[in-house]
Design an enzyme around this catalytic site. Structure first.
Site, PDB file in Angstrom:
ATOM      1  N   ASN A   1     -14.596   4.352   3.519  1.00 31.35           N
ATOM      2  CA  ASN A   1     -14.664   3.404   4.637  1.00 31.35           C
ATOM      3  C   ASN A   1     -13.901   3.873   5.865  1.00 31.35           C
ATOM      4  O   ASN A   1     -14.281   3.569   6.990  1.00 31.35           O
ATOM      5  CB  ASN A   1     -14.178   2.023   4.201  1.00 31.35           C
ATOM      6  CG  ASN A   1     -15.174   1.345   3.284  1.00 31.35           C
ATOM      7  OD1 ASN A   1     -16.358   1.634   3.309  1.00 31.35           O
ATOM      8  ND2 ASN A   1     -14.685   0.445   2.454  1.00 31.35           N
TER       9      ASN A   1
ATOM     10  N   TYR B   1      -5.716  -0.729   9.568  1.00 37.80           N
ATOM     11  CA  TYR B   1      -6.220  -0.721   8.199  1.00 37.80           C
ATOM     12  C   TYR B   1      -7.391   0.251   8.105  1.00 37.80           C
ATOM     13  O   TYR B   1      -8.014   0.622   9.098  1.00 37.80           O
ATOM     14  CB  TYR B   1      -6.586  -2.122   7.686  1.00 37.80           C
ATOM     15  CG  TYR B   1      -5.365  -2.983   7.472  1.00 37.80           C
ATOM     16  CD1 TYR B   1      -4.618  -2.878   6.310  1.00 37.80           C
ATOM     17  CD2 TYR B   1      -4.945  -3.863   8.456  1.00 37.80           C
ATOM     18  CE1 TYR B   1      -3.479  -3.641   6.118  1.00 37.80           C
ATOM     19  CE2 TYR B   1      -3.807  -4.638   8.284  1.00 37.80           C
ATOM     20  CZ  TYR B   1      -3.080  -4.517   7.109  1.00 37.80           C
ATOM     21  OH  TYR B   1      -1.946  -5.274   6.943  1.00 37.80           O
TER      22      TYR B   1
ATOM     23  N   ASP C   1      -8.203  10.293   1.432  1.00 38.11           N
ATOM     24  CA  ASP C   1      -8.341  10.481  -0.007  1.00 38.11           C
ATOM     25  C   ASP C   1      -9.808  10.674  -0.366  1.00 38.11           C
ATOM     26  O   ASP C   1     -10.700  10.309   0.398  1.00 38.11           O
ATOM     27  CB  ASP C   1      -7.775   9.260  -0.740  1.00 38.11           C
ATOM     28  CG  ASP C   1      -8.490   7.966  -0.350  1.00 38.11           C
ATOM     29  OD1 ASP C   1      -8.415   7.587   0.836  1.00 38.11           O
ATOM     30  OD2 ASP C   1      -9.126   7.348  -1.209  1.00 38.11           O
TER      31      ASP C   1
ATOM     32  N   ASN D   1     -10.494   0.292   7.186  1.00 36.88           N
ATOM     33  CA  ASN D   1     -11.867   0.026   7.634  1.00 36.88           C
ATOM     34  C   ASN D   1     -12.061   0.081   9.145  1.00 36.88           C
ATOM     35  O   ASN D   1     -13.191   0.083   9.619  1.00 36.88           O
ATOM     36  CB  ASN D   1     -12.337  -1.333   7.106  1.00 36.88           C
ATOM     37  CG  ASN D   1     -12.456  -1.334   5.592  1.00 36.88           C
ATOM     38  OD1 ASN D   1     -12.297  -0.318   4.932  1.00 36.88           O
ATOM     39  ND2 ASN D   1     -12.729  -2.492   5.043  1.00 36.88           N
TER      40      ASN D   1
ATOM     41  N   HIS E   1      -4.828   5.608  -1.912  1.00 43.01           N
ATOM     42  CA  HIS E   1      -5.572   5.446  -0.664  1.00 43.01           C
ATOM     43  C   HIS E   1      -4.726   5.820   0.557  1.00 43.01           C
ATOM     44  O   HIS E   1      -5.264   6.094   1.621  1.00 43.01           O
ATOM     45  CB  HIS E   1      -6.037   3.994  -0.554  1.00 43.01           C
ATOM     46  CG  HIS E   1      -7.384   3.795   0.068  1.00 43.01           C
ATOM     47  ND1 HIS E   1      -8.412   4.708  -0.002  1.00 43.01           N
ATOM     48  CD2 HIS E   1      -7.886   2.744   0.768  1.00 43.01           C
ATOM     49  CE1 HIS E   1      -9.474   4.231   0.627  1.00 43.01           C
ATOM     50  NE2 HIS E   1      -9.180   3.050   1.110  1.00 43.01           N
TER      51      HIS E   1
ATOM     52  N   TYR F   1       0.797  -1.227   0.000  1.00 46.77           N
ATOM     53  CA  TYR F   1       0.000   0.000   0.000  1.00 46.77           C
ATOM     54  C   TYR F   1       0.833   1.283   0.000  1.00 46.77           C
ATOM     55  O   TYR F   1       0.277   2.379  -0.105  1.00 46.77           O
ATOM     56  CB  TYR F   1      -0.921   0.008   1.215  1.00 46.77           C
ATOM     57  CG  TYR F   1      -1.848  -1.182   1.259  1.00 46.77           C
ATOM     58  CD1 TYR F   1      -2.922  -1.280   0.382  1.00 46.77           C
ATOM     59  CD2 TYR F   1      -1.637  -2.212   2.157  1.00 46.77           C
ATOM     60  CE1 TYR F   1      -3.765  -2.385   0.407  1.00 46.77           C
ATOM     61  CE2 TYR F   1      -2.476  -3.326   2.198  1.00 46.77           C
ATOM     62  CZ  TYR F   1      -3.540  -3.396   1.314  1.00 46.77           C
ATOM     63  OH  TYR F   1      -4.370  -4.485   1.337  1.00 46.77           O
TER      64      TYR F   1
END
Length: 184
Positions: free
Chosen positions: A111, A63, A90, A65, A20, A15
């Site tokens: 999310n 993470y 973002d 979420n 993101h 990532y």
């Protein structure tokens, strides 16, 4: 005065420097050496002094979420009020590099913001959305947001991250209303 600046993203090499993870990249820009972040409960954390204020910078390890878990923990641990907490994420609804600061609002389908709203039990917290554009075919949103920047975007990204960091500094020193009028 204390502030919590929470840059949202996902941990892990897959990532790094994806669209993101722009929240991580903006938070990283505050320190010349991002290795000064230490792994602590629910986040990588660093603090710094800026114009008589203490900024607690976090990059949640939960993470995207479950970002709310880290934001809530650090707000409580450092006793930082909601109005001094800024969440950076973002936004595909904004053109690349466009900044939008708000005092409150919906999750807009994000999310990370959804998690923060659910965990804090309110939509009334400051947030800075960084436009990543929405140039992707239908059904490919996940691939797009988790994808790397284009070569053209990479050329402009340092300038755009610097502008976002300036907006954060404005929020901290001048307040959200002034930051909104300057950067929206």
């Amino acid at each position: 005065m204390k502030y919590l600046i929470a840059g949202l993203g996902n941990i892990g090499d897959d990532y790094v420097h994806t669209r993101h993870n722009i929240g991580f990249d903006i938070v990283n820009s505050f320190l010349p050496d991002p290795t000064v972040f230490s792994l602590d409960r629910h986040a990588y954390h660093a603090s710094l002094k800026f114009k008589g204020r203490t900024l607690h910078l976090i990059k949640p390890t939960t993470y995207m979420n479950l970002s709310g878990k880290a934001v809530k923990y650090w707000m409580e641990k450092e006793k930082i009020p909601l109005e001094n907490t800024l969440v950076i994420c973002d936004d595909i609804a904004l053109p690349f590099g466009k900044i939008r600061i708000r005092k409150e609002g919906s999750d807009g389908g994000h999310n990370g913001l959804k998690s923060v709203i659910e965990t804090l039990g309110t939509t009334a917290f400051p947030r800075l959305r960084f436009g990543i554009g929405g140039d992707f075919p239908k059904g490919y949103q996940v691939d797009y947001v988790l994808g790397k920047w284009t070569e053209e975007e990479l050329k402009l990204l340092p300038e755009k991250i610097s502008a976002a960091a300036d907006a954060v500094r404005s929020f901290v020193t001048e307040g959200i209303d002034r930051a909104m009028s300057r950067y929206n």
